[in-house]
Enzyme design. Structure first.
Site, PDB file in Angstrom:
ATOM      1  N   GLU A 116       4.357 -10.782  -6.882  1.00  0.00           N
ATOM      2  CA  GLU A 116       3.258 -10.967  -7.827  1.00  0.00           C
ATOM      3  C   GLU A 116       3.497 -10.320  -9.193  1.00  0.00           C
ATOM      4  O   GLU A 116       2.784 -10.623 -10.156  1.00  0.00           O
ATOM      5  CB  GLU A 116       1.948 -10.432  -7.233  1.00  0.00           C
ATOM      6  N   HIS A 138       7.638  -7.270  -4.131  1.00  0.00           N
ATOM      7  CA  HIS A 138       6.371  -7.721  -4.716  1.00  0.00           C
ATOM      8  C   HIS A 138       6.597  -8.970  -5.566  1.00  0.00           C
ATOM      9  O   HIS A 138       7.037  -8.867  -6.720  1.00  0.00           O
ATOM     10  CB  HIS A 138       5.751  -6.615  -5.571  1.00  0.00           C
ATOM     11  N   ASP A 162     -19.932 -10.661 -20.842  1.00  0.00           N
ATOM     12  CA  ASP A 162     -20.271 -10.898 -19.444  1.00  0.00           C
ATOM     13  C   ASP A 162     -21.750 -11.224 -19.245  1.00  0.00           C
ATOM     14  O   ASP A 162     -22.104 -12.233 -18.626  1.00  0.00           O
ATOM     15  CB  ASP A 162     -19.892  -9.682 -18.595  1.00  0.00           C
ATOM     16  N   CYS A 186       5.338  -6.065   1.531  1.00  0.00           N
ATOM     17  CA  CYS A 186       5.656  -4.639   1.567  1.00  0.00           C
ATOM     18  C   CYS A 186       4.978  -3.965   2.769  1.00  0.00           C
ATOM     19  O   CYS A 186       5.366  -4.194   3.904  1.00  0.00           O
ATOM     20  CB  CYS A 186       5.283  -3.986   0.247  1.00  0.00           C
ATOM     21  N   TYR A 187       3.954  -3.156   2.549  1.00  0.00           N
ATOM     22  CA  TYR A 187       3.247  -2.521   3.659  1.00  0.00           C
ATOM     23  C   TYR A 187       2.703  -3.579   4.620  1.00  0.00           C
ATOM     24  O   TYR A 187       2.695  -3.381   5.840  1.00  0.00           O
ATOM     25  CB  TYR A 187       2.103  -1.659   3.121  1.00  0.00           C
ATOM     26  N   GLY A 219       0.828  -1.202   0.000  1.00  0.00           N
ATOM     27  CA  GLY A 219       0.000   0.000   0.000  1.00  0.00           C
ATOM     28  C   GLY A 219       0.861   1.250   0.000  1.00  0.00           C
ATOM     29  O   GLY A 219       2.059   1.188   0.290  1.00  0.00           O
ATOM     30  N   LYS A 234     -12.247 -11.333 -16.315  1.00  0.00           N
ATOM     31  CA  LYS A 234     -12.746 -11.485 -17.683  1.00  0.00           C
ATOM     32  C   LYS A 234     -12.274 -12.776 -18.334  1.00  0.00           C
ATOM     33  O   LYS A 234     -13.058 -13.477 -18.988  1.00  0.00           O
ATOM     34  CB  LYS A 234     -12.313 -10.285 -18.526  1.00  0.00           C
TER      35      LYS A 234
END
Length: 534
Positions: free
Chosen positions: A182, A180, A239, A91-92, A60, A389
């Site tokens: 990810e 990070h 969708d 991280c945060y 964050g 999606k």
């Protein structure tokens, strides 16, 4: 998709505002593990109701020392300890763990942003396998750092500048990464997440779309009584079509689909979509022409949020009227409305926790999320609201929705209202935009690159420019072309067209569309932009 169906392997992400939070969710799902993201300031009851096996505290933009810095609830540590939940702070999230458990976080002497090399001090730990490389390139983004760890914690990796890069306390199931894992800029990040989830936490990779379909059908049937009828709002997009097909599988002819022509559709969209519904999908669809109703309410409106709210309200008015007509025909008033809301819609429309707007902001209200009136009579069924999606497209394939339809680019619920900047009813802006957009999209298809692009469209700008056409001075409209690549719509990068393609398209637009004398290209990514202009 109820949490009950996946709770034994649920990885819950508490969101503290990182631009990468949604990527954590996506990366974990790519490992066939169900993950869900909720606000980092959610109550302990909200967390406990989901019964996660693993909780990840996201990064964050805040410092843990800042006033009103977001944090997990006071009972969090006791809850995870007593329930044997593994916790990974990123991280945060790492700073929160260190601070709350009695360690110390301070502003770093040397801030670390971007690519950075770390040294793994201990392979075979809870974060790094025994055979892991001693040195890795990772993506850092922090100004604070942990300078004193809580009792029982150990540093298992450091940055090249000597800062703490990874910590753990296996006895208490607490782990932390300063970087990070990810993002693709951390090449070994997925290996770290995979090892942590499977080898350390004991998570099983068993989540798949077939399970989602089976669970959703069961949930819908359990929600509805045997005589209940349902309305589905069809937009012509992927969708809502997949949502309708799924609900039709669950309840059959008790589903009544309605397609609304709100005057904000693309070139010949109404004719094309209705033909697809009838010939390919065999869905029972009623078409309602509400062009005048929508455009009269939008006249003079220029604020994007007001546009979305007005459109959302008018849709509901039409659905309520449609429900009344069905009641007269069937003697049973439909009580439910099916919508194709996706997870990115929910995330972007989430109100910030508390009034302090501490770590998240509403990006924009989606007409089928933030745009719904509070007093609507119909209850919502949103079978796709926890899916991205690409997952919806996979679900559509399982439901035998035609592949060509599934590959259609996303189209926003408010339609061209968010692609005509300013008053959509002014002049002939909508007609000009339809022509420009048709030329652009058909050119992309003719070039064979449609499937390589996530979304492409034209935008009508509220400005005029001086030009020369037919040896005469013109003062005409400017249009922008936008095309992006993405995996899930949460982040996107602009598509790099061949220069000759752009040259051909711009010439064709200016030569074919009366009132346009300038074409520009949008080359901004998301973030900082959103995909749509409004």
């Amino acid at each position: 998709m109820e949490a009950e169906a996946v709770k034994s392997n649920l990885v819950l992400i508490l969101d503290y505002g990182s631009q990468y939070t949604h990527l954590i969710t996506r990366r974990i799902r790519s490992l066939s593990v169900f993950s869900l993201c909720i606000s980092g300031t959610s109550s302990i009851q909200s967390i406990a109701d989901l019964n996660p096996s693993v909780i990840i505290l996201s990064g964050g933009p805040h410092s843990v020392h800042a006033p009103l810095a977001p944090s997990f609830p006071d009972e969090f540590i006791e809850y995870v300890q007593s329930n044997g939940v593994y916790v990974l702070g990123i991280c945060y999230g790492l700073h929160l763990l260190v601070q709350k458990l009695g360690g110390e976080v301070m502003v770093g002497e040397k801030q670390e942003y971007g690519r950075m090399e770390i040294e793994v001090l201990k392979g075979g730990s809870g974060l790094f396998d025994k055979g892991v490389d001693d040195r890795q390139v990772v993506w850092m983004s922090h100004g604070d750092e942990a300078v004193r760890l809580p009792d029982g914690f150990e540093v298992v990796a450091r940055s090249q500048q000597g800062a703490v890069a990874a910590v753990e306390n296996p006895a208490r199931r607490f782990y932390g990464l300063q970087y990070h894992p990810e993002v693709t800029h951390s090449p070994k990040g997925m290996e770290t997440l995979r090892y942590f989830l499977f080898d350390v936490c004991g998570i099983t990779a068993g989540w798949k779309m077939e399970d989602v379909l089976e669970e959703e059908v069961k949930v819908i049937r359990g929600m509805l009584g045997p005589e209940d009828h349902v309305i589905c709002a069809l937009s012509g997009g992927v969708d809502s079509t997949v949502a309708a097909t799924l609900v039709h599988k669950a309840i059959g002819d008790r589903l009544h689909c309605v397609f609304v022509d709100n005057g904000l559709l693309r070139y010949k969209e109404r004719e094309r979509v209705m033909e697809t519904f009838e010939k390919d999908l065999h869905l029972p669809v009623t078409c309602v022409d509400a062009t005048e109703q929508f455009l009269s309410k939008l006249k003079g409106v220029v604020d994007p949020e007001r546009k979305r709210k007005i459109i959302g309200k008018e849709f509901i008015c039409i659905f309520d009227a449609f429900a009344q007509d069905l009641e007269q025909k069937w003697g049973n008033r439909p009580a439910y409305l099916v919508q194709g809301t996706l997870y990115p819609d929910v995330i972007e429309s989430c109100p910030p926790p508390g009034s302090g707007r501490t770590h998240s902001h509403t990006i924009k209200s989606h007409h089928n999320v933030g745009g719904l009136p509070k007093d609507m009579k119909l209850k919502l069924i949103e079978p796709l609201k926890l899916l991205f999606k690409d997952e919806v497209r996979e679900l559509g394939r399982i439901l035998s929705v035609p592949v060509g339809f599934l590959k259609r680019h996303p189209f926003p619920g408010p339609g061209l209202a968010v692609r005509v900047l300013g008053d959509v009813t002014e002049g002939n802006a909508l007609d000009i935009l339809r022509e420009v957009d048709e030329i652009f999209i058909q050119s992309i298809k003719n070039a064979g690159i449609y499937d390589s692009i996530w979304q492409a469209f034209a935008v009508f700008l509220p400005i005029r420019s001086v030009g020369v056409q037919g040896d005469q001075r013109t003062h005409s409209h400017v249009v922008a072309l936008r095309a992006v690549t993405s995996q899930d719509g949460m982040t996107a990068d602009w598509y790099n067209f061949d220069h000759k393609f752009l040259d051909d398209v711009a010439r064709k637009i200016c030569n074919s569309v009366r009132g346009v004398n300038r074409v520009v290209q949008d080359i901004t990514s998301k973030p900082p932009s959103t995909i749509e202009w409004e």
